[in-house]
Scaffold this active site. Structure first.
Site, PDB file in Angstrom:
ATOM      1  N   LYS A   1      -4.709 -10.347  -5.208  1.00  0.00           N
ATOM      2  CA  LYS A   1      -5.971 -10.699  -4.532  1.00  0.00           C
ATOM      3  C   LYS A   1      -7.079  -9.693  -4.870  1.00  0.00           C
ATOM      4  O   LYS A   1      -6.791  -8.539  -5.181  1.00  0.00           O
ATOM      5  CB  LYS A   1      -5.764 -10.797  -3.024  1.00  0.00           C
ATOM      6  CG  LYS A   1      -5.705  -9.480  -2.318  1.00  0.00           C
ATOM      7  CD  LYS A   1      -5.684  -9.684  -0.813  1.00  0.00           C
ATOM      8  CE  LYS A   1      -5.839  -8.361  -0.110  1.00  0.00           C
ATOM      9  NZ  LYS A   1      -7.144  -8.078   0.414  1.00  0.00           N
TER      10      LYS A   1
ATOM     11  N   LYS B   1       0.803  -1.225   0.000  1.00  0.00           N
ATOM     12  CA  LYS B   1       0.000   0.000   0.000  1.00  0.00           C
ATOM     13  C   LYS B   1       0.833   1.270   0.000  1.00  0.00           C
ATOM     14  O   LYS B   1       0.366   2.325  -0.416  1.00  0.00           O
ATOM     15  CB  LYS B   1      -0.955   0.005   1.197  1.00  0.00           C
ATOM     16  CG  LYS B   1      -2.068  -1.010   1.041  1.00  0.00           C
ATOM     17  CD  LYS B   1      -3.206  -0.755   1.980  1.00  0.00           C
ATOM     18  CE  LYS B   1      -4.343  -1.717   1.667  1.00  0.00           C
ATOM     19  NZ  LYS B   1      -5.449  -1.606   2.579  1.00  0.00           N
TER      20      LYS B   1
ATOM     21  N   LYS C   1     -10.952  -4.289  -2.170  1.00  0.00           N
ATOM     22  CA  LYS C   1     -11.912  -3.171  -2.205  1.00  0.00           C
ATOM     23  C   LYS C   1     -11.312  -1.944  -2.850  1.00  0.00           C
ATOM     24  O   LYS C   1     -11.976  -1.173  -3.504  1.00  0.00           O
ATOM     25  CB  LYS C   1     -12.256  -2.740  -0.769  1.00  0.00           C
ATOM     26  CG  LYS C   1     -13.196  -3.580  -0.025  1.00  0.00           C
ATOM     27  CD  LYS C   1     -13.418  -2.910   1.339  1.00  0.00           C
ATOM     28  CE  LYS C   1     -13.194  -3.914   2.436  1.00  0.00           C
ATOM     29  NZ  LYS C   1     -11.946  -3.774   3.139  1.00  0.00           N
TER      30      LYS C   1
HETATM   31  N1  AQP Z   1      -9.320 -11.492  -1.865  1.00  0.00           N
HETATM   32  C1  AQP Z   1      -9.597 -11.973  -0.676  1.00  0.00           C
HETATM   33  N2  AQP Z   1      -9.818 -13.295  -0.505  1.00  0.00           N
HETATM   34  C2  AQP Z   1     -10.126 -13.801   0.715  1.00  0.00           C
HETATM   35  N3  AQP Z   1     -10.229 -13.044   1.830  1.00  0.00           N
HETATM   36  C3  AQP Z   1     -10.021 -11.721   1.701  1.00  0.00           C
HETATM   37  N4  AQP Z   1     -10.058 -10.699   2.584  1.00  0.00           N
HETATM   38  C4  AQP Z   1      -9.777  -9.542   1.944  1.00  0.00           C
HETATM   39  N5  AQP Z   1      -9.547  -9.781   0.648  1.00  0.00           N
HETATM   40  C5  AQP Z   1      -9.702 -11.124   0.458  1.00  0.00           C
HETATM   41  C6  AQP Z   1     -10.389 -10.858   3.997  1.00  0.00           C
HETATM   42  O1  AQP Z   1     -11.488  -9.999   4.279  1.00  0.00           O
HETATM   43  C7  AQP Z   1     -11.380  -9.556   5.633  1.00  0.00           C
HETATM   44  C8  AQP Z   1     -11.549  -8.076   5.708  1.00  0.00           C
HETATM   45  O2  AQP Z   1     -10.493  -7.432   5.029  1.00  0.00           O
HETATM   46  P1  AQP Z   1     -10.136  -5.949   5.417  1.00  0.00           P
HETATM   47  O3  AQP Z   1     -11.273  -5.065   5.108  1.00  0.00           O
HETATM   48  O4  AQP Z   1      -9.709  -5.915   6.832  1.00  0.00           O
HETATM   49  O5  AQP Z   1      -8.905  -5.530   4.581  1.00  0.00           O
HETATM   50  P2  AQP Z   1      -8.081  -6.226   3.473  1.00  0.00           P
HETATM   51  O6  AQP Z   1      -7.644  -7.576   3.888  1.00  0.00           O
HETATM   52  O7  AQP Z   1      -6.990  -5.277   3.096  1.00  0.00           O
HETATM   53  O8  AQP Z   1      -9.177  -6.354   2.331  1.00  0.00           O
HETATM   54  P3  AQP Z   1      -9.383  -5.533   1.007  1.00  0.00           P
HETATM   55  O9  AQP Z   1     -10.688  -5.903   0.465  1.00  0.00           O
HETATM   56  O10 AQP Z   1      -8.198  -5.695   0.118  1.00  0.00           O
HETATM   57  O11 AQP Z   1      -9.488  -4.038   1.513  1.00  0.00           O
HETATM   58  P4  AQP Z   1      -8.594  -2.792   1.162  1.00  0.00           P
HETATM   59  O12 AQP Z   1      -8.534  -2.736  -0.324  1.00  0.00           O
HETATM   60  O13 AQP Z   1      -9.319  -1.623   1.764  1.00  0.00           O
HETATM   61  O14 AQP Z   1      -7.256  -2.995   1.782  1.00  0.00           O
HETATM   62  C9  AQP Z   1     -10.015 -10.016   6.156  1.00  0.00           C
HETATM   63  O15 AQP Z   1     -10.196 -11.162   6.960  1.00  0.00           O
HETATM   64  C10 AQP Z   1      -9.269 -10.348   4.908  1.00  0.00           C
HETATM   65  O16 AQP Z   1      -8.291 -11.355   5.130  1.00  0.00           O
END
Ligand code: AQP
Length: 337
Positions: free
Chosen positions: A204, A113, A207
């Site tokens: 992966k 990030k 969001k």
């Molecule tokens: N691609 C994924 N596959 C499986 N699990 C996932 N998680 C996120 N992406 C995947 C799981 O979702 C939970 C919440 O995630 P988060 O909101 O705490 O942040 P993150 O892991 O950084 O998810 P994002 O969607 O990629 O958000 P942004 O883009 O804002 O950083 C966690 O349990 C995560 O493992």
């Protein structure tokens, strides 16, 4: 005997997607009867990258609605907003003082990030200290409630290893006779642990990825789901089989998603489609997904903002006294009270 505790959360940093659901929320729903579930909307984590305040407020409520729409029972599960319980940031400070900066700089999520390279150079101007300290706040969230289990997607395991390290370090330094911080167990489900991007299948699903076409959002309308799946990146071989090969990453991801939502092995699905084209597979997967998301979307539309705000209020009253007791114990151990 009181139930074991699980703690987990999602950032209201964008639109929740299939990865968040399959890698995390679905697992919470599956174990909510077995554990005392504490499910947080981690808005303080979300602000580690720039957010629009009114959008953040809206998304925070939306995430809680999606918890409920996914099947979390508010009578059993504590659903709350992270910023409502100030002890999270209080404990974070205590843990900050025992965390080494080197431990934070090596975190994959921070590197991804921030764009910071080994030589300390970054192209991004918005990298804040909050992004570096993100895993300490996560450790505080978990350790504050004597959590036994943390169900997360695979991307979060590195942060959780740090949580365990910090708990052990705190106990060794300040609570030798009676450990004050419980070492949690990590739970990553075998299936759904890493759903990949539809447009860049070696990354992966996320969001915050720029292109909405890279993810199936839980609230996507049927025609949008269809369009995104039909456009999903595959390969030019146009041959359906399940393989670990790098060039088959896109197809493998589609087969994995198909498998999770139908309960059929991905290899078996590949055999069903071996004489067909990618278009046939995508069309059927899109229809399966539309049906899969329907009940979540229906329930979501029936939940009001007031309902969620009432839940936040009630949870706050439950959690603050408990969190205060923990902080008092820790403060005493550190010589602060
Ligand atoms: N691609 C994924 N596959 C499986 N699990 C996932 N998680 C996120 N992406 C995947 C799981 O979702 C939970 C919440 O995630 P988060 O909101 O705490 O942040 P993150 O892991 O950084 O998810 P994002 O969607 O990629 O958000 P942004 O883009 O804002 O950083 C966690 O349990 C995560 O493992």
């Amino acid at each position: 005997m009181s139930k074991k505790i699980f703690f987990s959360g999602v950032q209201p940093s964008g639109n929740l997607h299939l990865g968040n659901y399959l890698g995390s929320i679905k697992n919470w729903v599956d174990i909510q009867d077995e554990y005392q579930a504490i499910c947080c909307v981690v808005n303080l984590h979300a602000i580690t990258v720039p957010q629009d305040p009114s959008e953040l407020k809206k998304k925070t409520i939306e995430v809680a609605k999606l918890y409920l729409a996914s099947g979390l029972d508010p009578e059993k599960v504590i659903i709350f907003r992270q910023s409502d319980v100030p002890q999270h940031t209080e404990l974070m400070w205590l843990l900050n003082t025992i965390t080494k900066t080197g431990e934070l700089f090596k975190m994959t999520q921070f590197k991804d990030k921030s764009g910071i390279q080994e030589n300390g150079v970054t192209e991004k101007i918005s990298v804040g200290a909050g992004l570096l300290n993100y895993p300490i706040l996560m450790a505080a969230d978990i350790l504050l409630y004597d959590t036994d289990l943390v169900p997360v997607g695979e991307d979060q395991t590195q942060h959780l290893e740090l949580t365990k390290t910090l708990a052990r370090r705190f106990n060794n330094r300040f609570a030798k006779e009676r450990a004050l911080l419980k070492i949690p167990e990590i739970f990553v489900s075998k299936i759904g642990k890493k759903i990949m991007s539809l447009t860049e299948p070696n990354k992966k699903m996320s969001k915050s990825a720029e292109s909405p076409n890279s993810r199936i959002e839980l609230l996507d309308k049927p025609e949008v789901v269809r369009k995104k799946i039909m456009r999903a990146v595959t390969d030019s071989e146009n041959k359906i089989y399940y393989s670990d090969k790098k060039e088959k990453a896109g197809l493998r991801n589609l087969l994995n998603i198909f498998s999770i939502i139908t309960g059929k092995a991905p290899e078996e699905i590949a055999v069903d489609y071996q004489d067909k084209g990618y278009g046939d597979l995508k069309k059927d997967l899109a229809e399966e997904l539309v049906e899969y998301l329907k009940p979540i979307q229906k329930k979501f539309s029936e939940i009001s903002d007031e309902e969620v705000l009432d839940i936040f209020e009630k949870s706050k009253r439950t959690l603050i006294p408990r969190a205060e007791r923990k902080i008092t114990e820790l403060n005493r151990a550190m010589g602060l009270e």
